[in-house]
Design an enzyme around this catalytic site. Structure first.
Site, PDB file in Angstrom:
ATOM      1  N   ARG A  63      -6.940 -53.646  28.864  1.00 52.89           N
ATOM      2  CA  ARG A  63      -7.995 -54.350  28.123  1.00 52.89           C
ATOM      3  C   ARG A  63      -7.968 -54.007  26.639  1.00 52.89           C
ATOM      4  O   ARG A  63      -8.349 -54.808  25.790  1.00 52.89           O
ATOM      5  CB  ARG A  63      -9.375 -54.016  28.718  1.00 52.89           C
ATOM      6  CG  ARG A  63     -10.449 -55.003  28.255  1.00 52.89           C
ATOM      7  CD  ARG A  63     -11.808 -54.710  28.875  1.00 52.89           C
ATOM      8  NE  ARG A  63     -12.256 -53.386  28.545  1.00 52.89           N
ATOM      9  CZ  ARG A  63     -12.717 -52.498  29.440  1.00 52.89           C
ATOM     10  NH1 ARG A  63     -12.814 -52.818  30.696  1.00 52.89           N
ATOM     11  NH2 ARG A  63     -13.097 -51.300  29.039  1.00 52.89           N
ATOM     12  N   ASP A 189     -15.156 -66.165   6.686  1.00 49.79           N
ATOM     13  CA  ASP A 189     -14.299 -66.900   7.621  1.00 49.79           C
ATOM     14  C   ASP A 189     -13.184 -67.471   6.754  1.00 49.79           C
ATOM     15  O   ASP A 189     -13.411 -68.375   5.941  1.00 49.79           O
ATOM     16  CB  ASP A 189     -15.139 -67.996   8.284  1.00 49.79           C
ATOM     17  CG  ASP A 189     -14.334 -68.850   9.268  1.00 49.79           C
ATOM     18  OD1 ASP A 189     -13.103 -68.928   9.127  1.00 49.79           O
ATOM     19  OD2 ASP A 189     -14.968 -69.468  10.141  1.00 49.79           O
ATOM     20  N   LYS A 214      -5.756 -71.641  14.609  1.00 55.94           N
ATOM     21  CA  LYS A 214      -5.407 -72.760  13.736  1.00 55.94           C
ATOM     22  C   LYS A 214      -3.991 -72.577  13.179  1.00 55.94           C
ATOM     23  O   LYS A 214      -3.026 -72.771  13.887  1.00 55.94           O
ATOM     24  CB  LYS A 214      -6.471 -72.894  12.640  1.00 55.94           C
ATOM     25  CG  LYS A 214      -7.909 -72.918  13.199  1.00 55.94           C
ATOM     26  CD  LYS A 214      -8.220 -74.147  14.028  1.00 55.94           C
ATOM     27  CE  LYS A 214      -9.462 -74.036  14.908  1.00 55.94           C
ATOM     28  NZ  LYS A 214     -10.708 -73.716  14.258  1.00 55.94           N
TER      29      LYS A 214
END
Ligand SMILES: *Cc1c(COP(=O)(O)O)cnc(C)c1O
Length: 398
Positions: A63, A189, A214
């Site tokens: 994890r 961002d 993206k």
């Protein structure tokens, strides 16, 4: 192109190719291997105990990520010129972790009115339920305007420049000064520009978040997010990500890493095609205005010129009002522009939207629909021919 590539960009291009890999550790194979793991076996008690105490330098549990994830993180950190990166399972997850790491009950945050909509939903939902207050601000505010909104309990400013739907530019260095003065964090961002075209840490930003989904992945086939920060800030981010149990799959790390190797070749192409599309659209009678920060008619163009090394392929154009059937006639016959969420892949996209329904700080004035375009890697002549045919269908239907 409006701006030649800068030396800083050239250096980053090389780092994108060299970071996070060492073929001679892996039988000469160019790309780092994909480690699929949950359990990781410790060779002796001493190493197990180091893992228990959080001092083990290597992987300790699936994890928390293996070398595959570390390779991606090293490459994203190099792209951003930051110290450390944590990769997360989506861009939104990176933003959730960042906000939760620096805000607690009773705190106040200032968030751009151009913020990515799901981040606004987080602010108005979970953050509000936790007793954290958010004020949305006009992204074009100057330093004094932003400072006026500060309260003693303001701990964080969230910027997205340009906004990924409406493309307002913010004065990030001015925001950074105000944040430093008031001991608040400046988080951004940076998905639109990526670290290739906006060197956030050079402009005083504390925390860089991005949807690697993206341009970094670049091929529309994986969800990946990242937070890049320095020192103590990163410790807080890691702690919250660990508490929340976030994990990113190794195959997705591999895809993001592979995408990043060609980012410095792809992004200038998106930039150039986006500008040409914007120019084509600006000359069309159906379009009221084009919103592209790299164009001289954009109100934030001077900020873009001063702080950014280039533009990506995402921009908007506002239509003169048309009947709904006319809009459908335009979108539904397009052959090269797909209609779908996300962007940054090799293919062109367009979505219609109405920013007025989202904004709270600055009312959106245009009556016509906003079309958000993503310029892909197709030939510009083919792209404009597709749009020309679309406008002809629109005219025939309207
Ligand atoms: C897509 C996007 C996000 C969210 O990223 P996901 O990987 O889809 O969760 C955040 N900010 C911007 C500007 C985006 O375009």
């Amino acid at each position: 192109m409006d701006k030649p590539p800068s030396p800083a960009n050239a250096a980053t291009a090389t780092l994108l190719v060299t970071s996070g890999r060492n073929p001679h550790d892996h039988q000469g194979v160019v790309n780092p291997p994909v480690y699929h793991a949950s359990t990781i076996i410790f060779p002796n008690l001493a190493e197990f105990e180091a893992a228990e105490h959080g001092t083990h330098p290597g992987p300790t549990y699936g994890r928390r990520g293996t070398e595959t994830q570390r390779s991606l993180e090293a490459t994203i950190a190099a792209l951003n010129g930051g110290e450390e990166t944590l990769a997360l399972p989506s861009g939104l997850a990176a933003m959730v972790v960042t906000l939760l790491a620096f805000l607690e009950r009773g705190d106040h945050a200032l968030v751009t009115d151009a913020v990515y909509k799901p981040v606004r939903r987080l602010c108005n939902g979970m953050l509000q339920r936790m007793g954290i207050e958010v004020t949305y601000f006009d992204p074009t505010l100057d330093a004094a305007g932003l400072e006026q909104l500060f309260r003693p309990e303001t701990k964080l400013v969230w910027a997205e420049s340009p906004g990924s739907l409406t493309f307002e530019m913010s004065d990030i260095p001015a925001f950074a000064q105000i944040c430093q003065k008031h001991r608040a964090k400046l988080a951004i961002d940076n998905t639109w520009a990526t670290g290739l075209y906006f060197k956030a840490f050079d402009h005083g930003v504390d925390l860089v978040t991005e949807a690697a989904t993206k341009y970094l992945v670049g091929h529309s086939d994986a969800m990946v997010g990242a937070v890049t920060a320095r020192g103590d800030d990163m410790q807080r981010v890691r702690k919250v990500a660990d508490e929340l149990g976030y994990h990113i799959a190794p195959d997705d790390c591999y895809l993001a890493l592979r995408g990043m190797r060609s980012l410095a070749a792809r992004l200038p192409h998106h930039y150039a095609t986006g500008l040409k599309l914007a120019e084509f659209l600006a000359a069309r009678p159906e379009i009221k205005r084009v919103i592209h920060p790299a164009r001289r008619d954009h109100p934030g163009h001077a900020l873009w010129r001063r702080d950014y090394l280039g533009a990506s392929g995402l921009f908007a154009a506002v239509l003169h009002p048309v009947a709904h059937e006319a809009l459908a006639a335009f979108t539904d016959g397009l052959e090269l522009f797909g209609m779908g969420y996300s962007w940054g892949g090799y293919e062109s996209l367009v979505i219609p939207c109405r920013p007025a329904a989202i904004r709270t700080a600055v009312p959106w004035q245009d009556e016509g629909m906003l079309l958000r375009f993503h310029a892909g890697l197709e030939d510009i002549g083919d792209l404009t021919a597709d749009l020309t045919a679309g406008f002809a269908r629109m005219k025939a239907a309207g």
